[in-house]
Design an enzyme around this catalytic site. Structure first.
Site, short mmCIF file in Angstrom:
data_model
loop_
_atom_site.label_atom_id
_atom_site.label_comp_id
_atom_site.label_asym_id
_atom_site.label_seq_id
_atom_site.Cartn_x
_atom_site.Cartn_y
_atom_site.Cartn_z
N HIS A 83 3.22 -3.23 -0.80
CA HIS A 83 3.59 -1.88 -0.75
C HIS A 83 5.14 -1.76 -0.89
O HIS A 83 5.69 -0.84 -0.31
CB HIS A 83 2.97 -1.05 0.43
CG HIS A 83 1.50 -0.75 0.23
ND1 HIS A 83 0.74 0.32 -0.32
CD2 HIS A 83 0.74 -1.82 0.92
CE1 HIS A 83 -0.48 -0.06 -0.01
NE2 HIS A 83 -0.72 -1.13 0.71
N ASN A 156 -5.09 4.80 1.02
CA ASN A 156 -4.93 4.28 -0.25
C ASN A 156 -5.60 5.34 -1.02
O ASN A 156 -6.25 6.03 -0.65
CB ASN A 156 -5.47 2.63 -0.44
CG ASN A 156 -4.63 1.66 0.06
OD1 ASN A 156 -3.58 1.79 0.07
ND2 ASN A 156 -5.55 0.77 0.29
N HIS A 347 2.37 2.90 10.78
CA HIS A 347 1.62 2.07 11.98
C HIS A 347 0.19 2.90 12.00
O HIS A 347 0.20 3.90 12.63
CB HIS A 347 2.14 1.73 12.68
CG HIS A 347 1.50 0.95 14.04
ND1 HIS A 347 0.35 0.18 13.55
CD2 HIS A 347 1.60 0.93 15.30
CE1 HIS A 347 -0.09 -0.40 14.67
NE2 HIS A 347 0.39 -0.36 15.47
#
Ligand code: HDE
Length: 730
Positions: A83, A156, A347
């Site tokens: 990413h 995603n 995170h």
């Protein structure tokens, strides 16, 4: 005197929220200020270094030169291992209702709360400078700055993943990244190592269907869905848990571009998605998504013919409805790409009370990885102090020191329990907002194994394929032919064909034909236990349970939102002598509906209409390209039409727009331009509203019905169904 150009990153839209105010404390703006060193010394000469005489050597003494060069030498940090290429934006989130019956997360339980967010969209495989339009998964990571601390929903644009266990992640990424010898190819999965790995990983079958579909070629970040992928838990104040899947639904619908178009965009404008997001926000056309959830009661955990903990499976919306629970609006571009978009650290483990994890083995591995990767990427354990990562609530704990520590902790104690500071900072009871993990009962043996409930790798791959429209299926098949066609080793192609045959024999045969191969009878081989060791591999087919869903409409983009032209980019092709009325009528209508209209002419500057009006052009045929637009309009005007007919670039523009299934409209007097185009011969002779809405091409001398129909056609986005029967070279 000419008016000074506005700076490129001037910000017309300033949206206030608690995070913006906190970020403002760190904002530096040199406008009208004096140049200084990093230590505040005013600099008298920033053009020349200190030398021993005009023509002499530079002196080591020059601390100003050394500071400047040293800082420059250290400007780069490691890019994200995955990413790396991304774009960010600020915004807000508001819940629609009080969800406290399901979760005690305060930001979901109080519709009056406005929670600031920062979002980063990304591709996965490419480096920081790679193209936006690679065939790839897109990251969709959202940081909610809630009053209970940061919640990161790191998802995603596809609802499933390649692997079932985090231990395979480094292998997957090594396989897809450029090959180690020559660092080729950049940002592409079409090479041997990726398919070598995939062909031996049946669990990737479902994700491969998504990756080969048009979902991997979004028209815009603003027009793609987002998914949390894993099953999470909602926990309410009474400690009751429900499983939850998170979805983001874009209000503009889910739209994609064609593969040929994507490859051209990569050359014409590799920043296509980044620019699109930036421009939309600058123009005040704020992108919006609804946050949605699928709720699965604890007692339904084993109700499905797949395992909720398996990240290669989705829950079809037909089985569990998707509820819309709130809306996110992105309303402010970052001030500084590096400080915000590059340094933001997401995170999965940043949760708030009321949101908890499940034992999905992929999720569990991610819980370790994200903080670990920030340690090297952002240089140490204090990355939470970087402005973009700070929560909007105070941070108090006994963690101390480390590289680049910003906080000045007062007092003698940095431990607990302590008597000196009366045990401060103190723990919070659950009733005071202290996080408690869901009290899940676990009674198990320690094993290194895969659950047998994870072993059906093909049913949902087939469900996805069967749910696609004919055009989507064609694209998916072509994508496989392209990708495997780029694979050099025939044994890898054959192994993939063997795998595809387990998903769909017709698909495998079509791909085999294109590769000049036969579908081989290759038994599935896997080292990782994702196929049972004692299975009869050649016959391994999933059991279709009674009542198994044959199709899921939500998996296709065909029935997405198609009722708006907002922010669509329309090209008007014109030259001197254009019918100014026909041009401005269409332009005004489209602009009034929120579309972006560019006039493209043989040269920049202005064109003179048949009524002698001076019309500013936005682009020339040299600077523009059809792949950067969603639709084309040709206004009338004899001289304009004659010029365009003779302009090869204009004819190419139209043919290419047609090839990519875009709507095309023309005033009847511009028909000679269309007649010069290859595609025009291919269109049916008779015209009706029905043929127009099927073919996506309209020519009319009735300005009102022309513009009304064109608006509907642009909202429909693409006319994919004409692609095969009306295939043209362009
Ligand atoms: Fe990630 N992932 N991931 N991932 N991921 C990272 O963290 C990882 C996975 C996702 O815009 C890294 O800060 C492992 C699934 C996004 O900054 C790293 C596994 C999903 C982003 C990492 C996965 C994602 C990342 C690299 C398998 C969708 C970009 C840089 C267990 C649900 C966030 C970083 C941004 C980034 C690890 C699988 C989404 C290395 C080990 C599944 C959107 O920590």
């Amino acid at each position: 005197m000419a008016k000074k150009d506005a700076p490129i990153n001037s910000k017309p839209v300033q949206v206030e929220n608690i995070k913006t105010r906190k970020l403002d404390e760190f904002v530096a703006d040199g406008t009208g200020e004096k140049l200084t060193t990093n230590h505040g010394l005013k600099i008298n000469d920033d053009q020349n270094s200190l030398k021993a005489g005009d023509r002499g050597a530079t002196l080591l003494e020059d601390f100003i030169l050394r500071e400047k060069i040293t800082h420059f030498d250290h400007e780069r940090i490691p890019e994200r291992v995955v990413h790396a290429r991304g774009s960010g934006a600020h915004g807000i989130f508001k819940a629609y209702d009080n969800l406290s019956a399901l979760t005690k997360a305060e930001f979901l339980s109080d519709p009056s709360l406005e929670t600031p967010v920062f979002v980063r969209f990304s591709t996965v495989a490419g480096s920081r400078g790679s193209t936006d339009l690679a065939r790839d998964v897109r990251g969709f990571a959202v940081k909610f700055y809630t009053q209970e601390g940061n919640f990161d929903l790191v998802g995603n644009n596809m609802p499933v993943f390649f692997i079932q266990d985090a231990i395979k992640f480094p292998d997957l990424i090594h396989a897809v990244k450029p090959e180690p010898g020559n660092e080729i190819p950049q940002a592409a999965s079409a090479h041997d190592t990726f398919w070598d790995f995939i062909s031996q990983l049946p669990e990737s079958s479902h994700m491969i269907m998504w990756l080969m579909s048009d979902r991997s070629l979004p028209r815009s970040y603003r027009m793609m869905e987002g998914f949390g992928v894993h099953t999470f838990r909602f926990v309410n104040a009474a400690g009751e848990s429900n499983f939850v899947k998170f979805h983001w639904k874009p209000l503009l619908g889910v739209h994609s571009v064609a593969w040929d178009e994507a490859q051209n965009i990569s050359g014409k404008d590799p920043d296509f998605h980044r620019r699109d997001l930036w421009d939309a926000i600058e123009a005040g056309a704020f992108p919006e998504w609804e946050l949605c959830v699928q709720i699965i009661p604890e007692e339904d955990e084993f109700k499905f013919d797949f395992d909720l903990l398996d990240p290669t499976k989705l829950i079809p919306e037909e089985l569990v409805p998707v509820q819309r629970i709130g809306k996110m609006t992105l309303n402010r571009n970052p001030d500084n790409f590096f400080a915000e978009t590059e340094q933001v650290a997401f995170h999965l483990g940043h949760v708030v009370p009321g949101i908890d994890f499940t034992n999905d083995p992929l999720l569990q591995g991610r819980l370790f990885s994200y903080t670990d990767t920030q340690l090297i990427r952002l240089g140490g354990p204090n990355f939470h102090e970087i402005p973009i990562n700070r929560p909007v609530v105070p941070v108090h704990n006994n963690q101390r020191d480390g590289h680049m520590r910003q906080t000045i902790n007062r007092g003698r104690t940095s431990y607990g329990p302590n008597g000196i500071a009366a045990n401060d900072p103190q723990q919070s009871k659950a009733s005071e907002g202290g996080f408690t993990s869901y009290n899940e009962r676990i009674d198990a043996r320690k094993v290194r194994a895969r659950s047998s409930s994870f072993l059906d790798h093909f049913s949902q791959a087939r469900l996805f394929l069967n749910s696609q429209s004919a055009a989507e299926k064609n694209h998916l098949t072509d994508a496989l032919c392209f990708e495997l066609g780029k694979v050099k080793m025939v044994s890898i192609r054959e192994r993939m064909l063997g795998l595809l045959a387990h998903i769909d024999k017709g698909l495998a045969a079509a791909v085999a034909y294109s590769l000049g191969l036969h579908v081989p009878e290759i038994p599935l081989s896997t080292l990782n236990g994702s196929i049972p060791a004692d299975a009869d591999l050649a016959d391994y087919t999933p059991i279709e349970k009674e009542g198994t869903l044959a199709k899921s409409e939500a998996l296709s983009m065909q029935s997405t939102v198609k009722d708006t032209v907002s922010t669509r980019k329309i090209a008007i092709l014109a030259a001197d002598g254009v019918d100014g009325k026909s041009l401005s009528k269409m332009k005004d209508l489209l602009v009034s509906k929120g579309a972006i209209v560019h006039i493209i002419a043989p040269k920049l500057g202005e064109i003179i209409s048949s009524e002698d009006q001076h019309i500013q052009t936005d682009e020339s045929f040299l600077t523009a390209a059809s792949v950067l637009y969603d639709a084309v309009y040709l206004p009338g005007g004899v001289n304009s039409s004659a010029s365009l007919e003779a302009e090869a670039d204009a004819i190419h523009f139209l043919n290419e727009a047609f090839k990519h299934c875009k709507p095309i409209a023309a005033d009847a007097s511009a028909i000679q331009v269309l007649e010069a185009c290859y595609f025009f011969k291919k269109l049916p002779a008779e015209y009706s509203e029905e043929t127009v809405l099927r073919e996506g091409v309209i020519v009319s001398d009735n300005a009102s019905s022309l513009s009304e129909l064109f608006v509907r056609m642009v909202a429909m986005h693409r006319f994919w169904d004409r692609e095969v029967p009306r295939k043209i070279p362009a």
